[in-house]
Scaffold this motif. Structure first.
Motif, PDB file in Angstrom:
ATOM      1  N   SER A  72      46.085 -29.704 151.020  1.00  0.00           N
ATOM      2  CA  SER A  72      46.397 -28.528 151.833  1.00  0.00           C
ATOM      3  C   SER A  72      47.818 -28.657 152.375  1.00  0.00           C
ATOM      4  O   SER A  72      48.066 -29.430 153.315  1.00  0.00           O
ATOM      5  N   ARG A  74      51.426 -26.619 153.564  1.00  0.00           N
ATOM      6  CA  ARG A  74      52.185 -25.435 153.935  1.00  0.00           C
ATOM      7  C   ARG A  74      53.671 -25.728 153.636  1.00  0.00           C
ATOM      8  O   ARG A  74      54.191 -26.737 154.101  1.00  0.00           O
ATOM      9  N   GLY A  96      53.159 -18.561 153.602  1.00  0.00           N
ATOM     10  CA  GLY A  96      52.714 -19.849 153.073  1.00  0.00           C
ATOM     11  C   GLY A  96      53.043 -21.021 153.962  1.00  0.00           C
ATOM     12  O   GLY A  96      52.731 -22.164 153.629  1.00  0.00           O
ATOM     13  N   ALA A  97      53.710 -20.745 155.117  1.00  0.00           N
ATOM     14  CA  ALA A  97      54.057 -21.826 156.040  1.00  0.00           C
ATOM     15  C   ALA A  97      53.313 -21.613 157.349  1.00  0.00           C
ATOM     16  O   ALA A  97      52.111 -21.871 157.427  1.00  0.00           O
ATOM     17  N   VAL A 133      47.529 -24.451 163.324  1.00  0.00           N
ATOM     18  CA  VAL A 133      47.042 -24.637 161.950  1.00  0.00           C
ATOM     19  C   VAL A 133      45.970 -25.728 161.946  1.00  0.00           C
ATOM     20  O   VAL A 133      45.921 -26.589 162.837  1.00  0.00           O
ATOM     21  N   ASP A 137      46.003 -29.652 157.512  1.00  0.00           N
ATOM     22  CA  ASP A 137      47.136 -29.041 156.806  1.00  0.00           C
ATOM     23  C   ASP A 137      48.421 -29.831 157.048  1.00  0.00           C
ATOM     24  O   ASP A 137      48.717 -30.237 158.186  1.00  0.00           O
ATOM     25  N   LEU A 139      52.693 -29.957 156.633  1.00  0.00           N
ATOM     26  CA  LEU A 139      53.859 -29.063 156.586  1.00  0.00           C
ATOM     27  C   LEU A 139      54.991 -29.766 155.862  1.00  0.00           C
ATOM     28  O   LEU A 139      55.411 -30.857 156.265  1.00  0.00           O
TER      29      LEU A 139
END
Length: 957
Positions: A72, A74, A96-97, A133, A137, A139
């Motif tokens: 997962s 971002r 998408g972020a 989030v 997830d 980043l």
């Protein structure tokens, strides 16, 4: 079937099925990312860095290849551009972020993200925490083309440095913390890695997480060629694959060029192929191969713009997107449609239409791709730097842009200096350059603000310079006409006056009583008009042949009158005194005509007469006249020959003795004090000609100059009304003493102060009488002398400023006077010496200007006959020899040495042929001295020619 090659642009994340040949590198990146959260991917331009991240690393992360982090992710992808933090906020706000697809929320969220990022070093961490989030997830921040940040940091914007540092801190702080899963990946060209030193902490982070993109092996390149072809549904001939591999060879920074050539080859094959035919050599050669495919394709797009107006927009557009000014290595410069429209002075719709031509399907020259609708806020960018290297038209455009920007920055800097009072308006040749730049480039405020924000000030400065040049030209034309009318009037007056003198002379023979009165009147009339000729023509800019001939005719007529005058009966004391003054005036006339021997005889005759008249009579005026005759006798002997220096000293001593005694007599002392001061500094000049630091002549010259200054300072301060003004004599005395002290390095600070005093006085004189060319010429010389002192004190900026002022003044005076042209050449030669230690290339430019002036004067016999022509030419050659020896890598200097030596040899040989022995000997002496200073290699090239010249002179003698 579809074209599987992207062309110049990088592969995108959804094109991983077309991305072949980098499987090992993707695995290496995943391993690095497991151990570091700050990964720097370094490689040459064209090595595939962006594609490796976009179509290699990111798809692998989404597929769960990095097991420890999960699948997962971002992703926020950005380029720093002209506002790195704002671009980071936009990237984070993508769906998408950390963003959302809801347009109502997206606008508010973008503002909040920008504010959060600017709050502090942990702004990126806070942004992720506030986004809410899921904990699982990750980043990933991808900063592509990271080198853009270095250009932004050095840009004209006041806040750019602080924002660039803050942006780096955001990335470093996010990668260093372990509470939230934030990863940073940046791509950067390897030739910019040294620029990381500008940011605290960045070099260490780059070193710890650096990944240098390796070359693709031959097998990997084969896979990158054949793999996409197979996915696209085609086949490629093995011999074409082999040729492509051979052409790429070791130059693997051309991967985008290869991708573009394959894209074009595929398109040609798809249009012309026969059933079951493979992509082959004919298809590849039809598009121009890797060598010319890109330039040819871009040229087709340029022609498709359809009109001259659109082509001009294309030119301005690509110049704006290509930056070789802030960094000569060349970087892309993303620009909005709105800004491009302002730069091109064209409607946004026309700019968009031109951009669309270059981003049509199958033409990936600019980004974004053709599927993205363009608006005023859309950012346009080159797809890859390869376009800057391969499109021949763009290469030329980029060089034109670099040159135009350099002129503009120079213009803006001059405008700033002018505003501060540190420099004057532009004159030729700078003004001609500025005019040509303005005409050829038609600059706009939007264009200029990219390089310097003060566009309006710069253009106003150029307009004012043009207006002033037009005013000066008009004034010069009016002055030329006035001079011509004055010359015509003077000629008429002289004719009348000499006719009167002849009539008076006739009556003098017949009536001796009336002769004295009549001759006094005639002498007075001739003296009044003679004063117009009793000025150094070189200082007045009047040594052009026509004015020289006119001046000579006046002097010869005055000489004839005085020779006739001396035939009169001298029994009366008054007439005997007039005859004594006549001898002094004849001395002046012969001196100005270049007849030193005749002048010496006349001054001696004046001395004899006034000595006789003063015997037993305490007449102040006779003794002043006697002292004047001694002083001028000393001057004549001083400039005549070095072996007469003892006789000249004796004459000066006699003048000084008489003038000192006259200060004890009652009456107006100011003119006597000034005359004594002038005798002192004349004797000082004589002594300085043979002085060496610390010797007797040096001490004597210094004492004479200081005594002259002591006498002149109170006269100048009092504002006494004398001719010439005491301030003029004082300035010359200051300059003479400064020039003497400059012989000794230990006295350079005092020499500087004295030169500055001289300049202050002369500037005041020139300001009070701006039309006096003699003041202007001497002031230029004083500037030049000070520049040389400043150079020796290593104050190069100040030296350049003073030398520039000298050049400006000489430029104003140079026409029509050859001698002032020689002085101008010397000023450029002095500037060359100033620049030599710090800017040898600029030194070569100044030397070239000096040579060009002397080269032009070499065709004028009036200039070649001047002693200072040979002196200055010799100094230039010595300077060039030294420059060539110190900087043998400057090929331009070697070429200039050859030209200057060759030209001077021609002048010398022409002098030999014309029988001008003195000119030939001067050239021979100069060339022999220069030859000794040359390197052995250069000596070998010129020794034979110089020896042949010497032999010719010897045979003639």
């Amino acid at each position: 079937m579809f074209n599987p090659f992207p062309g110049l642009r990088p592969f995108e994340p959804d094109e991983d099925h077309l991305f072949f040949g980098r499987e090992k590198e993707v695995d290496d990146l995943l391993r690095r990312l497991r151990t570091t959260r700050f990964l720097s991917v370094i490689g040459t331009s064209g090595s595939g860095k962006s594609s490796l991240i976009r179509s290699g690393l990111i798809p692998s992360l989404h597929s769960g290849s990095m097991v420890s982090a999960g699948s997962s992710w971002r992703i926020a992808m950005l380029r720093p551009g002209e506002s790195p933090i704002a671009h980071l906020a936009v990237a984070l706000n993508a769906a998408g972020a950390l963003g959302t697809d809801d347009p109502e929320i997206a606008g508010t969220n973008a503002v909040m993200l920008d504010a959060t990022l600017r709050r502090g070093d942990l702004g990126l961490v806070d942004a992720l925490r506030q986004a809410g989030v899921p904990p699982a997830d990750n980043l990933l921040i991808v900063v592509d083309q990271f080198e853009e940040l270095f250009r932004f940091r050095r840009s004209r914007q006041d806040e750019s440095r602080d924002e660039a540092i803050a942006f780096v801190r955001l990335l470093l702080s996010a990668a260093e913390q372990t509470g939230l899963p934030i990863y940073v990946v940046l791509t950067m060209r390897s030739d910019f890695i040294g620029d990381c030193m500008e940011f605290p902490g960045l070099p260490e982070a780059v070193n710890d997480g650096q990944y240098l993109v390796p070359r693709m092996t031959r097998d990997e390149l084969r896979s990158a060629i054949r793999g996409p072809v197979a996915v696209g549904g085609g086949t490629i001939a093995p011999r074409l694959v082999l040729r492509l591999l051979n052409e790429v060879g070791d130059d693997q920074d051309q991967l985008p060029v290869l991708q573009h050539a394959l894209m074009r080859t595929w398109d040609h094959w798809a249009r012309t192929r026969e059933p079951d035919a493979a992509i082959d050599m004919a298809d590849y050669e039809a598009i121009g191969t890797m060598r010319a495919a890109l330039s040819r394709h871009a040229e087709e797009a340029y022609e498709d713009t359809g009109s001259d107006g659109r082509r001009r927009i294309a030119e301005q557009l690509f110049k704006a997107l290509t930056d070789t000014v802030s960094d000569p290595r060349g970087v892309r410069r993303p620009t909005s449609i709105a800004e491009l429209a302002a730069i091109c002075e064209a409607p946004e719709s026309d700019v968009i239409a031109v951009v669309d031509v270059f981003r049509r399907p199958g033409r990936s020259f600019v980004m974004p791709p053709s599927t993205v609708l363009l608006t005023a806020r859309s950012i346009v960018d080159l797809s890859h730097e390869s376009l800057m290297r391969c499109w021949e038209r763009l290469i030329a455009w980029a060089e034109e842009e670099r040159a135009a920007a350099a002129v503009y920055v120079r213009l803006s800097q001059s405008a700033s200096w002018f505003e501060d009072g540190a420099a004057g308006l532009w004159r030729d040749p700078e003004l001609a350059l500025g005019r040509r730049w303005k005409r050829d480039n038609r600059p706009t405020r939007a264009w200029g603000s990219r390089y310097d924000a003060a566009f309006d000030r710069a253009m106003a400065f150029l307009d004012r310079s043009e207006a002033e040049a037009a005013r000066v030209q008009a004034e010069q034309e009016r002055e030329r006409k006035r001079t011509l009318r004055r010359a015509q009037t003077v000629a008429v007056v002289f004719g009348a006056l000499f006719l009167i003198a002849g009539v008076f002379g006739y009556f003098a023979y017949r009536e001796s009583v009336r002769a004295s009165n009549n001759l006094r009147l005639a002498r007075s009339a001739v003296d009044e008009t003679l004063s117009s000729a009793d000025i150094d023509p070189a200082r007045m800019g009047a040594d052009m042949p026509e004015l020289q001939a006119f001046r000579k005719s006046l002097l010869l007529k005055a000489q004839a009158f005085y020779n006739e005058f001396l035939k009169q009966d001298s029994r009366g004391e008054g007439l005997r005194a007039e005859l004594g003054y006549a001898h002094i005036r004849l001395g002046h006339i012969n001196r100005m005509l270049g007849s030193a021997g005749a002048a010496e005889k006349e001054y001696q005759a004046a001395i004899d007469r006034f000595t006789s008249l003063g015997a037993g009579r305490p007449n102040v005026e006779y003794r002043r006249a006697l002292a004047t005759a001694y002083n001028w006798l000393g001057e004549t002997l001083r400039v005549g020959a070095t072996d007469r220096s003892a006789a000249a000293t004796q004459a000066y001593n006699a003048a000084i003795g008489l003038q000192q005694a006259l200060l004890e007599e009652p009456g107006d002392l100011a003119p006597r004090q000034q005359e004594l001061a002038r005798s002192y500094y004349n004797r000082g000049i004589l002594r300085a000609n043979t002085a060496a630091p610390g010797d007797e002549a040096f001490r004597g010259a210094e004492a004479d100059f200081r005594e002259a200054i002591r006498l002149l300072e109170p006269l100048s301060a009092s504002g006494a009304s004398l001719t010439p003004p005491p301030a003029l004599d004082l300035a010359r005395a200051y300059n003479n003493l400064g020039s003497l002290l400059a012989y000794d390095d230990s006295h350079l600070p005092e020499a500087r102060a004295l030169s500055e005093h001289a300049i202050q006085l002369h500037e005041a004189l020139s300001k009070a009488d701006p039309s006096n060319r003699q003041y202007t010429a001497e002031l230029a010389t004083f500037y030049e002398n000070l520049a040389d002192v400043l150079r020796r004190l290593s104050l190069f900026d100040l030296a350049q400023q003073r030398s520039g002022q000298a050049v400006d003044l000489f430029n104003a005076l140079v026409r029509p006077a050859p001698s002032l042209g020689i002085d101008l050449a010397d000023a450029h030669n002095v500037r060359a010496q100033i620049f030599e230690p710090v800017q040898p290339a600029r030194s070569e430019v100044e030397s070239r200007r000096a040579f060009e002036i002397l080269d032009q004067l070499a065709g004028d016999p009036n200039a070649v006959h001047l002693a200072q022509f040979h002196t200055r030419y010799g100094e230039l050659l010595l300077n060039l020899a030294a420059l060539s020896s110190a900087h043998p890598d400057l090929a331009a200097v070697r070429e200039l040495v050859d030209r200057a030596m060759g030209r001077y040899l021609d002048v010398a040989n022409q002098s030999v042929a014309a029988g001008a022995a003195a000119d030939a000997r001067s050239a021979d002496d100069n060339l022999a001295q220069v030859l000794r200073r040359m390197s052995p290699e250069d000596q070998g090239r010129f020794r034979k020619s110089i020896q042949a010249l010497h032999d010719s002179i010897t045979r003639r003698e």
